[in-house]
Design a protein around this motif. Structure first.
Motif, PDB file in Angstrom:
ATOM      1  N   UNK A   8      11.163   2.172  -3.446  1.00 10.26           N
ATOM      2  CA  UNK A   8      10.966   3.293  -4.360  1.00 10.26           C
ATOM      3  C   UNK A   8      12.180   3.338  -5.270  1.00 10.26           C
ATOM      4  N   UNK A  53       1.367   4.333  -4.510  1.00  9.95           N
ATOM      5  CA  UNK A  53       1.237   5.683  -5.069  1.00  9.95           C
ATOM      6  C   UNK A  53       2.506   6.194  -5.735  1.00  9.95           C
ATOM      7  N   UNK A  54       3.599   5.422  -5.612  1.00 11.50           N
ATOM      8  CA  UNK A  54       4.873   5.911  -6.138  1.00 11.50           C
ATOM      9  C   UNK A  54       4.901   5.850  -7.654  1.00 11.50           C
ATOM     10  N   UNK A  55       5.536   6.847  -8.285  1.00 12.19           N
ATOM     11  CA  UNK A  55       5.620   6.838  -9.750  1.00 12.19           C
ATOM     12  C   UNK A  55       6.495   5.704 -10.281  1.00 12.19           C
ATOM     13  N   UNK A  81       0.829  -1.212   0.000  1.00 15.83           N
ATOM     14  CA  UNK A  81       0.000   0.000   0.000  1.00 15.83           C
ATOM     15  C   UNK A  81       0.860   1.258   0.000  1.00 15.83           C
TER      16      UNK A  81
END
Lengths: 484, 95
Positions: free
Chosen positions: B88, B79-81, B75
């Motif tokens: 990340x 949202x990480x690009x 989760x």
């Protein structure tokens, strides 16, 4: 029946009597949205499917006898308040695709009460602005005059309530962002005492000033929502360890003999004549209800805007450092990490946000910290003391919410300083951490609403609501609706 | 106070913002005007006045060091690009 026009109090009563079901309310609200949203554009995201599911949950709660006053009530939430799995953009391109992995405390508490989320409302990007023109997506129009701004930064929430696109809404207020749009849109907006409502899940702008609060069609609705969202939260270390009380118990209590302070510094030259007249009428009206007006002085008022724009931007420059294109939101690639940061932030942030980040960075930078940031914090102390002294003499302070009614779209957008000055009457309250409400107190000749601000002592939301309710119930303003 | 173009560029770099010449000029003009307005604060005597960074008394908030449920790694990464199954991903930092 036009259910969307009703208040929380009225709908809760009808649900309680079994006269209507939450499902019927939400159908009617979305029908209304379909009719007027094209003109107003109050929302960034409409949560239609989710809303129907929540209506189902609400109905189950009603049938099983587990309902509360907010059960089945359609509420809109400002788009800087995190809603799990639902886009929460802060009206910024840098967060255009952000869906929070967790729920804010305020919306968790509303969920426990089985409210219905209508959608996420438009705002000035990261709550920086006074007109909602700084949204990274689109502008919102004032339901009373579509050529005018709804105020800001919670302009979407205030416009949605005013246009009956929801029954109530949540906003956030850092320098007037609940009260000023409430005033421009002819609705009620309450900024609670700093620490009264948890900020957990509120995307930070200026952490020492931000507070979440209700925007509603009447004072009683604001009290009902405060009952649910207020109170200590272990997830917010600045949340005050003060229990909740039932704010509705203070509605209808006598206001005879209460002393209302009128600060002479708030009746300044250049203030809109009609605003001044309506506020004077409101003071006379409160006097006729038994209040005693007392002239007071808040001598450092003229420094509030300057103080605020140093403190708020300094905090913002630090808070917004997190948008780096790594953990969430927009990323624009670069040849190295620095270039990626620079490109991401330049593309993702709008001009006002950039302006404030730079102003804050400047105030905090080596060599300027003492002259700007520390100086502003010291003047903040003096502003806070002004209020402490005034509240030794009076129970409440009454002022205009804004120096003018809603201004025209585009009128102030190229002049940041003029825009900042539209918050002149609301900013001090945030600097001092006090609670304050804006309630409708009449209209100008063009039919634009004007707001009366009532400021209270720390944690005296009950008192403000009591006074506001007495005024509201003896005047017709809150019943007026815009024609759309 | 009037700020120079060089100062605007320096602040922009500290802020990790890229400005073109036109933007630099606009911000120079606007920031100068705002700072001129803020100079007002110098009229106020603040000798021996304590700064207020927070309106309510802030104390350390302690809690027991217990393991509690948190959001999952999946989760947190969603949202990480750009991310792998665990991390990340960012451009190379060390040459």
């Amino acid at each position: 029946m036009e259910l969307h026009k009703l208040t929380v109090v009225e709908l809760a009563r009808m649900i309680h009597r079994g006269e209507i079901r939450p499902h019927e309310i939400i159908i009617d609200v979305f029908k209304r949205i379909q009719e007027v949203e094209g003109k107003v554009k109050a929302f960034i995201t409409l949560t239609v499917e989710k809303a129907y599911n929540m209506a189902k949950d609400a109905e189950n709660a009603v049938f099983s006898g587990k309902k509360s006053i907010l059960t089945g009530i359609p509420i809109a939430v400002k788009d800087n308040i995190c809603t799990k799995g639902i886009p929460t953009t802060c009206a910024s391109k840098i967060l255009y695709n952000f869906a929070p992995p967790y729920e804010s405390t305020v919306t968790s508490r509303l969920m426990e009460n089985k409210y219905i989320l209508v959608g996420k409302t438009n705002m000035d990007e990261f709550a920086m602005g006074s007109s909602t023109e700084n949204s990274g997506f689109h502008i919102t129009r004032n339901p009373w005059d579509l050529e005018r701004v709804p105020g800001g930064s919670s302009g979407g929430s205030a416009a949605a309530v005013s246009a009956d696109e929801c029954i109530a809404a949540l906003g956030s207020d850092t320098g007037g962002s609940i009260r000023q749009p409430a005033s421009f849109c002819g609705v009620v907006g309450l900024k609670p005492t700093y620490g009264r409502v948890s900020r957990f899940g509120l995307v930070a702008f200026a952490s020492s000033l931000d507070q979440i609060g209700p925007i509603t069609k009447c004072v009683a609705d604001a009290a009902l929502i405060m009952n649910v969202i207020g109170g200590y939260d272990p997830m917010d270390s600045t949340s005050a360890p003060i229990g909740v009380i039932d704010f509705t118990e203070y509605l209808g209590k006598d206001i005879k003999g209460l002393k209302i302070g009128i600060p002479k510094e708030y009746f300044i030259e250049g203030m809109d004549k009609e605003v001044e007249e309506r506020i004077n009428d409101a003071i006379k009206h409160l006097e006729s209800l038994g209040c005693i007006p007392v002239e007071i002085s808040l001598p450092h008022t003229e420094y509030a805007v300057a103080t605020y724009y140093i403190i708020a931007t300094s905090e913002a420059s630090s808070n917004l450092a997190r948008y780096d294109g790594v953990k969430y939101g927009l990323r624009v690639s670069g040849k190295d990490l620095l270039e990626m940061y620079m490109k991401t932030r330049s593309k993702g942030f709008g001009t006002e946000v950039k302006r404030r980040i730079m102003l804050g960075t400047y105030s905090l930078s080596a060599g300027y910290y003492e002259a700007y940031y520390k100086k502003a914090l010291q003047v903040r102390t003096l502003i806070k003391r002004d209020f402490e002294r005034a509240f030794e003499k009076v129970d409440f302070i009454v002022t205009p919410t804004a120096p003018t009614p809603a201004f025209k779209i585009g009128e102030k957008i190229d002049d940041p300083l003029q825009m900042y000055l539209s918050d002149i009457f609301t900013i001090s309250v945030n600097l001092a951490g006090l609670p304050a409400i804006s309630i409708p107190c009449g209209f100008n000749m063009k039919g634009l609403p004007i707001g009366l601000q009532i400021i209270g002592k720390p944690f005296d939301e009950a008192g403000i609501l009591q006074l506001a309710y007495a005024y509201e119930q003896s005047t017709p303003w809150h019943k007026m609706k815009p024609t759309l | 106070m009037k700020i120079t173009k060089e100062q605007v560029k320096h602040i922009a770099l500290l802020s990790r913002l890229e400005l073109d010449e036109g933007e630099t000029e606009i911000y120079q003009e606007q920031l100068s005007r705002i700072l001129e307005y803020v100079e007002k604060l110098n009229e106020v005597d603040t000798k021996d006045i304590e700064p207020t960074s927070h309106v309510i008394e802030l104390n350390n908030v302690f809690r027991e060091d217990e393991v509690k449920a948190s959001i999952s790694r999946d989760e947190a990464l969603r949202n990480a690009p750009d991310y792998t199954d665990k991390f990340f991903r960012v451009p190379k930092i060390i040459e």
